[in-house]
Scaffold this motif. Structure first.
Motif, mmCIF file in Angstrom:
data_model
loop_
_atom_site.group_PDB
_atom_site.id
_atom_site.type_symbol
_atom_site.label_atom_id
_atom_site.label_comp_id
_atom_site.label_asym_id
_atom_site.label_seq_id
_atom_site.Cartn_x
_atom_site.Cartn_y
_atom_site.Cartn_z
ATOM 1 N N VAL A 1 0.838 -1.204 0.000
ATOM 2 C CA VAL A 1 0.000 0.000 0.000
ATOM 3 C C VAL A 1 0.870 1.250 0.000
ATOM 4 C CG1 VAL A 1 -1.792 1.265 1.250
ATOM 5 C CG2 VAL A 1 -1.847 -1.238 1.186
ATOM 6 N N ASP A 2 1.949 1.214 0.754
ATOM 7 C CA ASP A 2 2.847 2.370 0.827
ATOM 8 C C ASP A 2 3.450 2.672 -0.542
ATOM 9 O OD1 ASP A 2 4.497 4.292 2.531
ATOM 10 O OD2 ASP A 2 6.079 3.115 1.558
ATOM 11 N N ALA A 3 3.885 1.644 -1.242
ATOM 12 C CA ALA A 3 4.497 1.846 -2.556
ATOM 13 C C ALA A 3 3.509 2.427 -3.556
ATOM 14 C CB ALA A 3 5.050 0.520 -3.079
ATOM 15 N N ALA A 4 2.256 2.049 -3.423
ATOM 16 C CA ALA A 4 1.242 2.556 -4.345
ATOM 17 C C ALA A 4 0.940 4.025 -4.102
ATOM 18 C CB ALA A 4 -0.039 1.741 -4.207
ATOM 19 N N ARG B 1 3.050 6.488 -1.633
ATOM 20 C CA ARG B 1 4.214 7.357 -1.505
ATOM 21 C C ARG B 1 5.260 7.085 -2.581
ATOM 22 N NH1 ARG B 1 7.636 7.627 2.092
ATOM 23 N NH2 ARG B 1 7.538 5.468 2.826
ATOM 24 N N GLY B 2 5.256 5.863 -3.128
ATOM 25 C CA GLY B 2 6.319 5.500 -4.056
ATOM 26 C C GLY B 2 5.988 5.675 -5.515
ATOM 27 N N ARG B 3 4.821 6.214 -5.826
ATOM 28 C CA ARG B 3 4.402 6.318 -7.222
ATOM 29 C C ARG B 3 4.043 7.764 -7.556
ATOM 30 N NH1 ARG B 3 -0.560 2.739 -8.148
ATOM 31 N NH2 ARG B 3 0.991 1.171 -7.559
ATOM 32 N N PRO B 4 4.597 8.334 -8.627
ATOM 33 C CA PRO B 4 4.211 9.705 -9.015
ATOM 34 C C PRO B 4 2.707 9.786 -9.273
ATOM 35 C CG PRO B 4 6.132 8.955 -10.252
ATOM 36 C CD PRO B 4 5.607 7.757 -9.529
ATOM 37 N N ASN B 5 2.092 10.840 -8.780
ATOM 38 C CA ASN B 5 0.643 10.985 -8.944
ATOM 39 C C ASN B 5 0.298 12.470 -8.940
ATOM 40 O OD1 ASN B 5 -2.116 10.808 -8.962
ATOM 41 N ND2 ASN B 5 -2.303 9.946 -6.897
ATOM 42 N N ASP B 6 0.034 13.002 -10.128
ATOM 43 C CA ASP B 6 -0.319 14.417 -10.233
ATOM 44 C C ASP B 6 -1.786 14.604 -10.621
ATOM 45 O OD1 ASP B 6 -0.279 13.518 -12.820
ATOM 46 O OD2 ASP B 6 1.213 14.963 -13.546
ATOM 47 N N THR B 7 -2.599 13.567 -10.418
ATOM 48 C CA THR B 7 -4.000 13.640 -10.837
ATOM 49 C C THR B 7 -4.897 14.304 -9.808
ATOM 50 O OG1 THR B 7 -4.596 11.490 -9.865
ATOM 51 C CG2 THR B 7 -3.697 11.497 -12.119
ATOM 52 N N GLY B 8 -4.431 14.357 -8.557
ATOM 53 C CA GLY B 8 -5.304 14.854 -7.491
ATOM 54 C C GLY B 8 -6.244 13.799 -6.953
ATOM 55 N N VAL B 9 -6.182 12.608 -7.510
ATOM 56 C CA VAL B 9 -7.030 11.501 -7.056
ATOM 57 C C VAL B 9 -6.172 10.549 -6.244
ATOM 58 C CG1 VAL B 9 -8.498 9.579 -7.764
ATOM 59 C CG2 VAL B 9 -8.476 11.701 -9.103
ATOM 60 N N LYS B 10 -6.574 10.286 -5.006
ATOM 61 C CA LYS B 10 -5.760 9.418 -4.158
ATOM 62 C C LYS B 10 -5.776 7.987 -4.686
ATOM 63 C CE LYS B 10 -9.171 7.789 -0.773
ATOM 64 N NZ LYS B 10 -9.455 7.605 0.659
ATOM 65 N N VAL B 11 -4.680 7.278 -4.437
ATOM 66 C CA VAL B 11 -4.600 5.870 -4.816
ATOM 67 C C VAL B 11 -5.330 5.017 -3.788
ATOM 68 C CG1 VAL B 11 -3.056 3.925 -5.238
ATOM 69 C CG2 VAL B 11 -2.454 6.221 -6.054
ATOM 70 N N TYR C 1 5.430 -7.279 -9.183
ATOM 71 C CA TYR C 1 4.034 -6.858 -9.081
ATOM 72 C C TYR C 1 3.728 -6.122 -7.780
ATOM 73 C CZ TYR C 1 2.451 -9.490 -13.181
ATOM 74 O OH TYR C 1 2.237 -9.928 -14.451
ATOM 75 N N LEU C 2 4.546 -6.297 -6.764
ATOM 76 C CA LEU C 2 4.191 -5.780 -5.446
ATOM 77 C C LEU C 2 4.062 -4.259 -5.389
ATOM 78 C CD1 LEU C 2 6.235 -8.219 -3.177
ATOM 79 C CD2 LEU C 2 3.872 -8.398 -3.974
ATOM 80 N N PRO C 3 4.819 -3.488 -6.178
ATOM 81 C CA PRO C 3 4.599 -2.032 -6.149
ATOM 82 C C PRO C 3 3.454 -1.567 -7.049
ATOM 83 C CG PRO C 3 6.857 -2.615 -6.825
ATOM 84 C CD PRO C 3 6.014 -3.830 -6.955
ATOM 85 N N THR C 4 2.671 -2.482 -7.632
ATOM 86 C CA THR C 4 1.710 -2.101 -8.672
ATOM 87 C C THR C 4 0.261 -2.100 -8.213
ATOM 88 O OG1 THR C 4 1.373 -4.364 -9.516
ATOM 89 C CG2 THR C 4 3.264 -3.117 -10.383
ATOM 90 N N LEU C 5 0.019 -2.078 -6.902
ATOM 91 C CA LEU C 5 -1.364 -2.076 -6.428
ATOM 92 C C LEU C 5 -2.123 -0.886 -7.015
ATOM 93 C CD1 LEU C 5 -3.467 -3.326 -4.404
ATOM 94 C CD2 LEU C 5 -2.672 -1.598 -2.763
#
Length: 791
Positions: A42-45, A47-57, A109-113
């Motif tokens: 969950v953390d990798a999805a 804090r570890g993934r760029p996300n500029d959409t404004g929509v939380k993972v 696959y583990l960082p791909t949630l």
């Protein structure tokens, strides 16, 4: 914590002791690593993934944590390869962590949630890359799927005993808040369920829902409801560590105090500093002050007391292992396992921890406590370590033989019977199924019908008389010697109709699992469920979820629309045509004539129960319609051409040159007599009206969407046959359902259009009055055409 009697025999060995052939210390090491991996996924999805959409993972670290020990006890000891498990939706990271340690999921696959092509938000049998036995995520539906899967396995094994593999237990891991769902209790209460001893449900009793600490868990009431339905109930409240305190002088007072405090007060203990715990446990006892309790609490070190109050049954690995091994397999069992939401995390027990994510500092501390690091989060156990050897052994134990390839089945395109007398499509379905037993026995052997107590009123009587009723257990037929009985209701394990109570949700749940036997057991079934069409909406969400999970079936809604006029508005369906058109994984059909019904149902059967298959929804009627109105060609070539058009979505009834057409009338289902009569009335006024009969607006819509597809769509091109591009004409569409269903046809050629249908609640009337009330009678159809022509 609400009190309930202990119903599980709890061994008395202390924490860390070996239970049988299981080293609990090794299990605890595995559990800590699974907790880390689930949290890191969950953390990798996030804090570890760029996300500029404004929509939380998003993701659910705390909800996962409460389930870790239960799942480790199962996967690393209790399960074998025959067992099938449905996992609580919010614990999907735990499932992926377990699969990774068992070698079933690559670390990549583990960082791909929640990422495209990666791990799904909730366990998905059809979309996750690792082993997932049941799709979950629709609350209550994934949990009950195990029940219907157990019944489906019993059915398919009774029909094909030589080729269907054995199954083990069907296990559901569900959260306590999930028990609020009505679907749970509809399923639990079905009479046949009490005979399913292979069922095991484990309730993660963490006493928290999304928004709050549940103020009153009422476990005694829940347990009584399961017991009343014939289930064995096991409650795991306390672990062995605190059990040792209960055995000391003052221990009974401690137990009474812990079990009498409200859930919220207990949760507050978990958030308190260890130095405050003794005082908080004592509370304000007033006249109930017990010196022995004070003395006990004073003698227990603060750290030990802190561990003891957290020592719940759902976190005692030895107790869990022993409990799962001792379950009575003669009746279904539910285990209420008390747990702490967020167990082992800084969010432990917080009332708002549902979606809270650990920060970098907290993740670093968890990594250190778990013997790993943020720099290499996915490392497994050393192969020669006790945990590594256990993981390797369990991976071998859980390895499943490949599912055998589904055998070929040649479903006939038609049975070759003439349809000359007026008959309803509902009656035609009943006749088709009854004839199938004689005319196509190999196909008939794969058909299983289901209904929620409406089999006779949906015309399944002939089929039932020929094939019998299936039941988990044989039942005596007390009416077997009644000469006046028309429906022979003989229940055995050789029948091919399964009758459930008045619970549509149960029926579609069973349909979904019957429709998954090809992928679970290598045995193809063609499940057909008959419903009153107004109640399809009630069952739609679980049926749709079953389709998403890979279950293929045929859902028959009958009678439909306002055509069953005397029944009134409560039994008149309006929105179901567009529901069918919009449902993924399904082809919707609404044939008007008996021969169309036969062709379309056989095509639907051919598509069910295979790797590339699809489900179907049929909207039928009780109105008799004269098949001569369809003008089916007499010559074999013409008849076959008509059949191919019918199974592609529709055909033209009129045979004049479309270039001469002044207006086109498009009809669906039971209103075709009115459409044809309106065309004749227009003809009397010198207006050439073409008539198109759609058997599947769904397939015509797909043809419309694929027109001009640059990627080479596989559409049938039926739309160009129905509405030739070079010959535009105003359109009047008519159906016994919401008129917007066919509105897309205006885009085929840019024609002016009037859409007639049902958009208001109905009332009890005669059939002519119902059609006139909703504007789908002959006069309304002809008038709409004249309006478009300016006449």
């Amino acid at each position: 914590m609400t009190s309930t009697p202990e119903q599980a025999t709890q061994p008395t060995s202390g924490a860390g002791a070996a239970t049988g052939d299981v080293d609990v210390d090794t299990l605890r090491q595995v559990s800590q690593r699974v907790l880390w991996l689930a949290s890191a996924i969950v953390d990798a999805a996030n804090r570890g993934r760029p996300n500029d959409t404004g929509v939380k993972v998003g993701g659910h670290q705390s909800s996962s944590a409460s389930m870790v020990d239960i799942m480790v006890a199962l996967w690393f000891h209790g399960l074998d390869h025959r067992d099938r498990v449905s996992v609580k939706p919010h614990a999907s990271p735990v499932l992926h962590a377990v699969n990774h340690l068992l070698g079933d999921l690559d670390a990549s696959y583990l960082p791909t949630l929640r990422e495209r092509g990666g791990l799904q938000a909730y366990p998905s049998r059809s979309k996750d890359p690792d082993t997932v036995d049941f799709s979950t995520g629709s609350v209550g539906i994934g949990a009950t799927a195990t029940l219907w899967a157990a019944m489906a396995h019993r059915y398919v094994r009774s029909q094909f005993p030589g080729s269907t593999p054995e199954a083990g237990r069907f296990i559901s891991l569900l959260g306590d808040a999930e028990l609020d769902e009505g679907a749970i209790w509809e399923a639990v209460a079905d009479p046949q369920v009490a005979s399913l001893g292979e069922l095991l449900w484990v309730v993660d009793l963490n006493r928290q829902s999304l928004d709050r600490v549940v103020p009153d868990i009422q476990i005694q009431r829940l347990a009584a409801m399961f017991e009343a339905a014939g289930w064995q109930v096991v409650t795991l409240k306390w672990g062995r560590r605190i059990g040792e305190l209960f055995a000391r002088p003052g221990g009974e007072a401690l137990r009474r105090r812990m079990e009498s405090m409200p859930n919220e007060e207990y949760q507050r203990l978990l958030r308190a500093d260890s130095s405050e715990l003794a005082a908080r446990v004592l509370g304000d006892q007033g006249d109930q002050d017990d010196p022995a309790l004070r003395e006990l609490l004073a003698a227990v070190p603060a750290a030990e007391l802190s561990a003891a109050v957290r020592d719940l049954g759902g976190h005692d690995l030895g107790l869990l292992v022993d409990t799962f091994a001792a379950v009575d397999d003669h009746r279904p069992t539910v285990v209420f396992a008390y747990t702490v939401k967020g167990r082992g995390l800084p969010t432990e027990g917080h009332p708002n921890n549902h979606s809270v994510l650990l920060n970098a500092t907290q993740m670093q501390a968890l990594a250190e406590a778990s013997g790993t690091s943020l720099d290499d989060p996915w490392v497994g156990f050393a192969p020669d370590s006790p945990a590594g050897r256990l993981a390797a052994r369990r991976a071998a134990d859980l390895a499943r033989p490949a599912v055998s390839e589904v055998g070929r089945l040649s479903v006939p395109a038609e049975l070759g019977h003439e349809h000359r007398k007026p008959v309803s499509t509902q009656a035609a379905l009943g006749r088709l199924l009854a004839d199938l037993v004689r005319d196509a026995p190999e196909t008939a052997a794969r058909v299983v019908t289901c209904s929620p107590d409406v089999a006779s009123s949906t015309n399944l009587g002939g089929w039932i008389n020929k094939t019998g009723v299936w039941s988990v257990a044989e039942r005596r037929d007390w009416f077997a010697d009644d000469a006046e009985r028309l429906l022979r209701w003989s229940e055995s394990q050789s029948g091919q109709h399964i009758e459930l109570g008045i619970a549509e949700v149960n029926t579609v749940g069973l349909l979904g699992e019957l429709g998954a036997t090809w992928s679970r057991w290598g045995e193809r079934l063609i499940p057909i469920g008959t419903f009153y069409d107004p109640f399809v909406g009630r069952a739609l969400e679980p049926w749709s979820f079953g389709l998403y999970a890979g279950g293929q079936s045929i859902l028959v809604g009958t009678p439909s629309g306002v055509t069953l006029a005397p029944e009134g508005g409560a039994h008149q369906s309006v929105s179901t045509p567009s529901i069918g058109l919009e449902q993924p994984g399904c082809v919707a059909w609404e044939p008007a004539f008996a021969h169309d019904l036969e062709w379309c149902v056989l095509r639907a059967m051919d598509q069910v129960g295979r790797p590339d298959g699809t489900s179907a929804y049929l909207r039928l009627s009780t109105r008799p319609v004269d098949p001569a109105l369809a003008r089916v060609p007499e010559d074999p070539e013409g008849r076959e051409r008509r059949r191919r058009q019918a199974v592609s979505g529709g055909y033209r009834i009129t045979d004049h040159d479309p270039a001469t057409e002044q207006v086109t009338l498009v009809g669906v289902g039971a209103v075709m007599p009115e459409v044809l009569a309106a065309a004749a009335r227009l003809g009397e006024r010198g207006i050439v009206a073409g008539v198109v009969c759609l058997t599947s607006p769904d397939l015509v819509w797909r043809s419309f969407q694929q027109r001009g597809d640059r990627e080479g769509g596989t559409g049938s091109g039926v739309l160009d046959l129905l509405l030739p591009p070079g010959h535009p004409a105003p359109l009047v569409t008519v159906l016994d359902g919401h008129p917007h269903t066919l509105a897309f046809l205006a885009g085929a050629r840019g024609d002016r259009m009037r859409c007639l249908g049902v958009s208001q609640f109905g009332q009890s009337t005669s059939l002519p009055d119902a059609y006139a009330l909703h504007g789908i009678d002959v006069t309304s159809i002809a008038s709409a055409a004249l309006d478009l022509l300016g006449r």
